[in-house]
Scaffold this active site. Structure first.
Site, PDB file in Angstrom:
ATOM      1  N   SER A  21       3.354  -2.391  10.389  1.00  0.00           N
ATOM      2  CA  SER A  21       4.808  -2.335  10.617  1.00  0.00           C
ATOM      3  C   SER A  21       5.536  -3.615  10.199  1.00  0.00           C
ATOM      4  O   SER A  21       6.490  -4.034  10.864  1.00  0.00           O
ATOM      5  CB  SER A  21       5.106  -1.976  12.077  1.00  0.00           C
ATOM      6  OG  SER A  21       4.635  -0.667  12.357  1.00  0.00           O
TER       7      SER A  21
ATOM      8  N   GLU B 114      -5.340  -5.534  10.561  1.00  0.00           N
ATOM      9  CA  GLU B 114      -4.374  -4.445  10.749  1.00  0.00           C
ATOM     10  C   GLU B 114      -4.678  -3.707  12.056  1.00  0.00           C
ATOM     11  O   GLU B 114      -5.489  -2.764  12.069  1.00  0.00           O
ATOM     12  CB  GLU B 114      -4.479  -3.459   9.580  1.00  0.00           C
ATOM     13  CG  GLU B 114      -4.126  -4.066   8.240  1.00  0.00           C
ATOM     14  CD  GLU B 114      -3.525  -3.018   7.317  1.00  0.00           C
ATOM     15  OE1 GLU B 114      -2.438  -3.270   6.798  1.00  0.00           O
ATOM     16  OE2 GLU B 114      -4.120  -1.934   7.156  1.00  0.00           O
TER      17      GLU B 114
ATOM     18  N   ASN C 139       0.859  -1.187   0.000  1.00  0.00           N
ATOM     19  CA  ASN C 139       0.000   0.000   0.000  1.00  0.00           C
ATOM     20  C   ASN C 139       0.895   1.236   0.000  1.00  0.00           C
ATOM     21  O   ASN C 139       1.504   1.564   1.017  1.00  0.00           O
ATOM     22  CB  ASN C 139      -0.889  -0.035   1.254  1.00  0.00           C
ATOM     23  CG  ASN C 139      -1.708   1.230   1.419  1.00  0.00           C
ATOM     24  OD1 ASN C 139      -1.826   2.042   0.496  1.00  0.00           O
ATOM     25  ND2 ASN C 139      -2.276   1.400   2.607  1.00  0.00           N
TER      26      ASN C 139
ATOM     27  N   LYS D 255       0.059   4.274  -0.205  1.00  0.00           N
ATOM     28  CA  LYS D 255      -0.595   5.449   0.412  1.00  0.00           C
ATOM     29  C   LYS D 255      -0.400   6.689  -0.480  1.00  0.00           C
ATOM     30  O   LYS D 255      -0.390   6.561  -1.699  1.00  0.00           O
ATOM     31  CB  LYS D 255      -0.070   5.686   1.826  1.00  0.00           C
ATOM     32  CG  LYS D 255      -0.100   4.411   2.667  1.00  0.00           C
ATOM     33  CD  LYS D 255       0.072   4.665   4.128  1.00  0.00           C
ATOM     34  CE  LYS D 255       0.236   3.342   4.855  1.00  0.00           C
ATOM     35  NZ  LYS D 255       0.053   3.435   6.283  1.00  0.00           N
TER      36      LYS D 255
ATOM     37  N   GLY E  17       2.218   1.982  10.791  1.00  0.00           N
ATOM     38  CA  GLY E  17       3.135   3.108  10.653  1.00  0.00           C
ATOM     39  C   GLY E  17       3.846   3.492  11.939  1.00  0.00           C
ATOM     40  O   GLY E  17       4.436   4.564  12.020  1.00  0.00           O
TER      41      GLY E  17
ATOM     42  N   HIS F 214      -9.621   0.636   5.097  1.00  0.00           N
ATOM     43  CA  HIS F 214      -8.333   0.903   5.759  1.00  0.00           C
ATOM     44  C   HIS F 214      -8.572   1.847   6.936  1.00  0.00           C
ATOM     45  O   HIS F 214      -9.378   2.777   6.841  1.00  0.00           O
ATOM     46  CB  HIS F 214      -7.347   1.517   4.755  1.00  0.00           C
ATOM     47  CG  HIS F 214      -5.939   1.527   5.269  1.00  0.00           C
ATOM     48  ND1 HIS F 214      -5.498   2.448   6.191  1.00  0.00           N
ATOM     49  CD2 HIS F 214      -4.882   0.711   5.013  1.00  0.00           C
ATOM     50  CE1 HIS F 214      -4.229   2.201   6.476  1.00  0.00           C
ATOM     51  NE2 HIS F 214      -3.835   1.157   5.770  1.00  0.00           N
TER      52      HIS F 214
ATOM     53  N   GLU G  74      -6.932   4.254   8.050  1.00  0.00           N
ATOM     54  CA  GLU G  74      -6.705   5.679   7.767  1.00  0.00           C
ATOM     55  C   GLU G  74      -7.952   6.296   7.127  1.00  0.00           C
ATOM     56  O   GLU G  74      -8.260   7.468   7.344  1.00  0.00           O
ATOM     57  CB  GLU G  74      -5.458   5.849   6.885  1.00  0.00           C
ATOM     58  CG  GLU G  74      -4.201   5.628   7.712  1.00  0.00           C
ATOM     59  CD  GLU G  74      -2.975   5.226   6.924  1.00  0.00           C
ATOM     60  OE1 GLU G  74      -2.980   5.327   5.686  1.00  0.00           O
ATOM     61  OE2 GLU G  74      -1.998   4.784   7.568  1.00  0.00           O
TER      62      GLU G  74
HETATM   63  C1  PEP Z   1      -0.863  -0.106   5.982  1.00  0.00           C
HETATM   64  O1  PEP Z   1      -0.895   1.047   5.591  1.00  0.00           O
HETATM   65  O2  PEP Z   1      -1.771  -0.887   5.649  1.00  0.00           O
HETATM   66  C2  PEP Z   1       0.250  -0.530   6.827  1.00  0.00           C
HETATM   67  C3  PEP Z   1       0.205  -1.725   7.350  1.00  0.00           C
HETATM   68  O3  PEP Z   1       1.263   0.369   7.032  1.00  0.00           O
HETATM   69  P1  PEP Z   1       2.705   0.082   7.736  1.00  0.00           P
HETATM   70  O4  PEP Z   1       3.231  -1.194   7.123  1.00  0.00           O
HETATM   71  O5  PEP Z   1       3.525   1.264   7.395  1.00  0.00           O
HETATM   72  O6  PEP Z   1       2.442  -0.092   9.180  1.00  0.00           O
END
Ligand code: PEP
Length: 255
Positions: free
Chosen positions: A213, A167, A10, A12, A173, A95, A97
């Site tokens: 992460s 997630e 992803n 973003k 992040g 997601h 976010e």
């Molecule tokens: C994500 O945006 O779905 C995600 C898991 O981000 P990160 O790997 O940066 O934690």
């Protein structure tokens, strides 16, 4: 039937068309011989066409990070699922976010799932709890609510096209990944909920990813768990490290 694992990146709001094309070329070159894993990248909308050119005919698929909850019409700034489907096979929905920054409720996510499925897309539907919910031992109830809300939108003959991603919000992040055991427990719960609604075959077939992460250093721990079918990767998918993550997934899941 073994489940084919997925390495999903992803991007973003990173990589305009020029950078996206360049990085997609790098991925293509480095992943050209890789088999046994589905690699899917999710550029920003505007960078999708350039990325599409770069990965055409390769083993890398494309997805969008979002789609509209309406089929089309006067919705300024939105991109419909049918438009996405002209360029992509996949779409990320729900997601955290989008849920957190743009007020996407389960009802909105459900409408998007419907549009995506109608357009022939494969949705990766994200669920996850906030830190205070985990600390209050509410993880199972939060996940159950999110999963049951979206399963009500999916028909028996559509579930095979759906992928879930667990997630935990506190892991996205932050550099603080869940433990492999915590991810396994929640993913087992999601699989059980799918089984309850759609039967054993669907529960065994559905692919469920971990996200939060993930790095080339820690992917090995997650992917050893038989119930974790790959990763949805944010930050590390913007670096050549994503190649190592995809390779590690393929290697660990080789039959
Ligand atoms: C994500 O945006 O779905 C995600 C898991 O981000 P990160 O790997 O940066 O934690």
């Amino acid at each position: 039937m073994p489940r084919i694992p997925i390495a999903a990146g992803n991007w973003k709001m990173h990589f305009g068309p020029r950078q996206a094309e360049e990085f997609a070329h790098l991925l293509r070159t480095n992943l050209v011989t890789l088999v046994g894993v589905e690699v899917v990248i999710f550029p920003p909308f505007l960078s999708i066409p350039a990325t599409q050119v770069a990965v055409q005919g390769s083993n890398i698929s494309l997805g969008a990070q979002n789609c509209a909850d309406q089929p089309g019409g006067a919705y300024t700034g939105e991109v419909s699922a049918t438009m996405v489907a002209e360029c992509c096979r996949w779409v990320i929905l729900g997601h955290s976010e989008r849920r957190g920054y743009y007020g996407e409720t389960n009802a909105i996510v459900n409408r998007k799932i419907r549009q995506a499925i109608l357009a022939g897309l494969r949705p990766i539907i994200c669920v996850g709890e906030r830190l205070e919910q985990r600390e209050a031992k509410q993880t199972s109830i939060v996940i159950e609510d999110q999963i049951n809300a979206c399963l009500s939108e999916i028909a028996n003959d559509e579930i095979e096209r759906v992928v879930f991603a667990y997630e935990p919000i506190w892991a996205i992040g932050t550099g603080r990944a869940a433990t492999s055991q915590d991810a396994t427990d929640v993913i087992d719960l999601i699989r059980a909920l799918v089984t309850l609604r759609f039967g054993t075959a669907a529960g065994e077939a559905i692919r469920i990813l971990y996200g939060g992460s993930v790095t080339a250093q820690n992917i090995g721990e997650f992917i050893l768990s038989p119930t974790i079918d790959g990763a949805l990767v944010g930050g590390a998918s913007l670096k050549p490290e994503f190649v190592d993550i995809a390779r590690a997934i393929a290697e660990a899941k080789r039959p």
